[in-house]
Design a protein around this motif. Sequence first.
Motif, PDB file in Angstrom:
ATOM      1  N   UNK A 271       0.899  -0.996   0.015  1.00  0.00           N
ATOM      2  CA  UNK A 271       0.078   0.048  -0.028  1.00  0.00           C
ATOM      3  C   UNK A 271       0.862   1.256  -0.119  1.00  0.00           C
ATOM      4  N   UNK A 272       2.138   1.337   0.760  1.00  0.00           N
ATOM      5  CA  UNK A 272       3.003   2.312   0.806  1.00  0.00           C
ATOM      6  C   UNK A 272       3.336   2.559  -0.753  1.00  0.00           C
ATOM      7  N   UNK A 273       3.726   1.440  -1.698  1.00  0.00           N
ATOM      8  CA  UNK A 273       3.934   2.067  -2.943  1.00  0.00           C
ATOM      9  C   UNK A 273       2.787   2.653  -3.623  1.00  0.00           C
ATOM     10  N   UNK A 274       1.705   2.110  -3.485  1.00  0.00           N
ATOM     11  CA  UNK A 274       0.567   2.790  -4.013  1.00  0.00           C
ATOM     12  C   UNK A 274       0.317   4.158  -3.719  1.00  0.00           C
ATOM     13  N   UNK A 275       0.592   4.425  -2.515  1.00  0.00           N
ATOM     14  CA  UNK A 275       0.532   5.975  -1.867  1.00  0.00           C
ATOM     15  C   UNK A 275       1.548   6.754  -2.413  1.00  0.00           C
ATOM     16  N   UNK A 276       2.415   6.339  -2.880  1.00  0.00           N
ATOM     17  CA  UNK A 276       3.638   7.015  -3.384  1.00  0.00           C
ATOM     18  C   UNK A 276       3.574   7.849  -4.723  1.00  0.00           C
ATOM     19  N   UNK A 318      -1.126  14.029  -1.817  1.00  0.00           N
ATOM     20  CA  UNK A 318      -0.013  13.263  -2.174  1.00  0.00           C
ATOM     21  C   UNK A 318       1.019  13.717  -1.080  1.00  0.00           C
ATOM     22  N   UNK A 319       1.162  14.724  -0.618  1.00  0.00           N
ATOM     23  CA  UNK A 319       2.291  14.996   0.329  1.00  0.00           C
ATOM     24  C   UNK A 319       1.897  14.277   1.599  1.00  0.00           C
ATOM     25  N   UNK A 320       0.641  14.153   1.980  1.00  0.00           N
ATOM     26  CA  UNK A 320       0.220  13.503   3.108  1.00  0.00           C
ATOM     27  C   UNK A 320       0.601  11.843   2.770  1.00  0.00           C
ATOM     28  N   UNK A 321       0.184  11.417   1.732  1.00  0.00           N
ATOM     29  CA  UNK A 321       0.194   9.998   1.381  1.00  0.00           C
ATOM     30  C   UNK A 321       1.921   9.691   1.334  1.00  0.00           C
ATOM     31  N   UNK A 322       2.628  10.477   0.883  1.00  0.00           N
ATOM     32  CA  UNK A 322       4.245  10.013   0.865  1.00  0.00           C
ATOM     33  C   UNK A 322       4.853  10.298   2.199  1.00  0.00           C
ATOM     34  N   UNK A 323       4.188  10.980   3.034  1.00  0.00           N
ATOM     35  CA  UNK A 323       4.840  11.150   4.542  1.00  0.00           C
ATOM     36  C   UNK A 323       4.322   9.800   5.173  1.00  0.00           C
ATOM     37  N   UNK A 324       3.359   9.326   4.915  1.00  0.00           N
ATOM     38  CA  UNK A 324       2.876   8.004   5.654  1.00  0.00           C
ATOM     39  C   UNK A 324       3.419   6.953   5.207  1.00  0.00           C
ATOM     40  N   UNK A 326       6.689   6.990   3.461  1.00  0.00           N
ATOM     41  CA  UNK A 326       8.022   7.064   3.757  1.00  0.00           C
ATOM     42  C   UNK A 326       8.209   6.466   5.418  1.00  0.00           C
ATOM     43  N   UNK A 327       7.061   6.646   6.312  1.00  0.00           N
ATOM     44  CA  UNK A 327       7.146   6.443   7.546  1.00  0.00           C
ATOM     45  C   UNK A 327       7.228   4.814   7.554  1.00  0.00           C
ATOM     46  N   UNK A 328       6.552   4.143   6.718  1.00  0.00           N
ATOM     47  CA  UNK A 328       6.414   2.537   6.759  1.00  0.00           C
ATOM     48  C   UNK A 328       7.742   2.090   6.196  1.00  0.00           C
ATOM     49  N   UNK A 329       8.017   2.637   5.059  1.00  0.00           N
ATOM     50  CA  UNK A 329       9.537   2.098   4.818  1.00  0.00           C
ATOM     51  C   UNK A 329      10.565   2.277   5.834  1.00  0.00           C
ATOM     52  N   UNK A 362       8.828   8.425  -8.189  1.00  0.00           N
ATOM     53  CA  UNK A 362       7.839   8.450  -6.949  1.00  0.00           C
ATOM     54  C   UNK A 362       8.447   7.589  -5.747  1.00  0.00           C
ATOM     55  N   UNK A 363       9.058   6.305  -6.137  1.00  0.00           N
ATOM     56  CA  UNK A 363       9.372   5.484  -5.179  1.00  0.00           C
ATOM     57  C   UNK A 363      10.747   6.064  -4.247  1.00  0.00           C
TER      58      UNK A 363
END
Length: 483
Positions: A271-276, A318-324, A326-329, A362-363
Motif C-alpha cells: 500500500x505504501x507503494x500505491x500511496x507514493x 500526495x504530500x500526506x500520502x508520501x509522508x505516511x 515513507x514512515x512505513x518504509x 515516486x518510489x
Amino acid sequence: MRIAAPLLLLAALAGCGGGVDNDSIAIAAIDRGEADFNIGRLPLGETAGLLRAATARGLVAFDAQGRIYPGLAERWIASEDGLSYIFRIGDARWNGGGTVTARQVADILRRRLGELRRGGFAEDLALVSDVNAITEHVLEIRLKQPRPHLLELLAQPEFGIVRGRAGSGPMRATRESEAYELMHRSFALKDGREERVEPRILLRGRSAANAIAAYVAGAADVVEGGRFQDLPLLAAARLDAAAVSVDPTAGLFGLMVVERSPFLSMPDNREAIAMAIDRSALPADFDRAEWTEAETPWPEGLFGAEIIEPPAWTAANLEGRRTEAARRVAAWRDQHEPPAPLRIAMPGGAGGRILFARLAADLAAIGLEAKRVKPDADADLRLIDQVADYDGPIWYLARLTCPATRLCNEEAERGIAAALDAPTLAERGRLLRDAAALVQADAAYIPLATPLRFSLVRPGIEGHAANPRGWHLLQYLGGGPTS
C-alpha cells in the motif's frame, strides 16, 4: 530521448498526402513483436485479431461504436431464468464454400470453448455449460447460472467461428506477400455465386515506429493498436491532433506484485507503494489530457448498487500520502534488512522509459529504489495493461487473483467460487463485492490509470469510431456493406 529512425526521416512529411479514397484503405496494425497473422493463436495479436474478426464471425459481433450487433446469429433471446440463450443462424456461407448450419457452429463453438478455457478465458467461461444445435438454424447455449455480459464475451474476436482454415466472412482475405487483402462478400444465394465488393482493405502488421512512419508517408490510412508506450512517437512525428483517435476504454493499467519478497509480502508495504505514486502526472508526462488516472482497480458502477469504499489513503493529498508511506518504509528498515531495488517489468520504447522514470522518482521519494527490467524478465512488479473484454466484475477478479499473482488471498478465492454458484444475481453481486474488497485491501495490484488505446485515422475515412472496446473492425471501414 531516442526516437525511432523511421520517424526522424519522415517527421517533416507530417500533414502531407492527397485525398482519401474510401474504396481502397491501407491498415497498419501495431504488433508487439513480429507481425503475426495466425488467427488460431492465443492470445491474439493486433493483426491476427483484426483478421479473425473480419473473416470469422462469432454468433454476435460489435458494431463500429462497440455495441452488440448480429454476427452469424441474426437474432437471439435469453430465457426468463437466464440459463439459456437461443440463437437463430442467418443465411451465411463458409469462405471455402457451403452453407453455415447451426449444427456445424455448435460443434465448432463447443471445441473452441475448450481451447479458450485453456487459453486464459477459464473464469470468464466458468458458467457456460454446453452448446447444442436444436435445428439446422437454431442453437442453444446452456448456462449453469445466469451470466450477464455473455454477449459481450461472445463478440470478442477469439470467439469467431472457423471451420478448418475458413471463416464465414463478412470479408474474405487473400494473402499478398507480407499483407492480406480483404474485401466484402456478396452472394447470389440460390446458386452460391460470390461477388467481391469494395472497399478493398490492405492489412499489414508493423512495429509502432514503422506503422506511424507509414501513416506520415501516406502508405497507411489507418494505424490500429496504439498504446501508451507509443505516445512519444506521435510527438516525434508532429501529427495533427485530429488524426489521433483515443478510445474511452476501461480495464487494468497498473503494477501487479508477482514476487513474494519479504518487503512485498506485507500489505502495508504494498500500500505504501500505491500511496507514493503521483498519478496526476501521467497525463502531463505523455501530453494526453484524456488519459484518466485510477486509484482503485474498479471502474465506477462495476458492482451496481454494491459499493466498495476506496482505500483510506485516497482521502489524503500526495504530500500526506508520501509522508505516511515513507514512515512505513523507514519502520521496515529499522527492523529488517533494506529492501532490494524493486524490479519493475516494463515494455520497451520511449514510453516505457518515461513511465519507469516517473515511478522510480515516486518510489525514491519514500526511500525505495527501482530497477527497470524487460517485460518477460523475472520481476517484483509487472505492468498490467489490458482492456476489459466485458463490463463485469468477473473479468477484473479473474485477472487480479491467482494464478495472476503469487499473493493469493484464499478468502477472496473462496468468495469468488461461492459467487459463481450463488442462486441469485443479487447474492452473486454481494459475494463478488466482498471478494473484491479483500483483493483491494491486499494491494497486490497497484492501479495507475485506465488503459490507453489510440488509432491514427486519416480525415475522411468512413466507418471508424472511438469506442469502449478498443476494437475497430475492418468490415465497417470505407462505408462497406456492413457499416
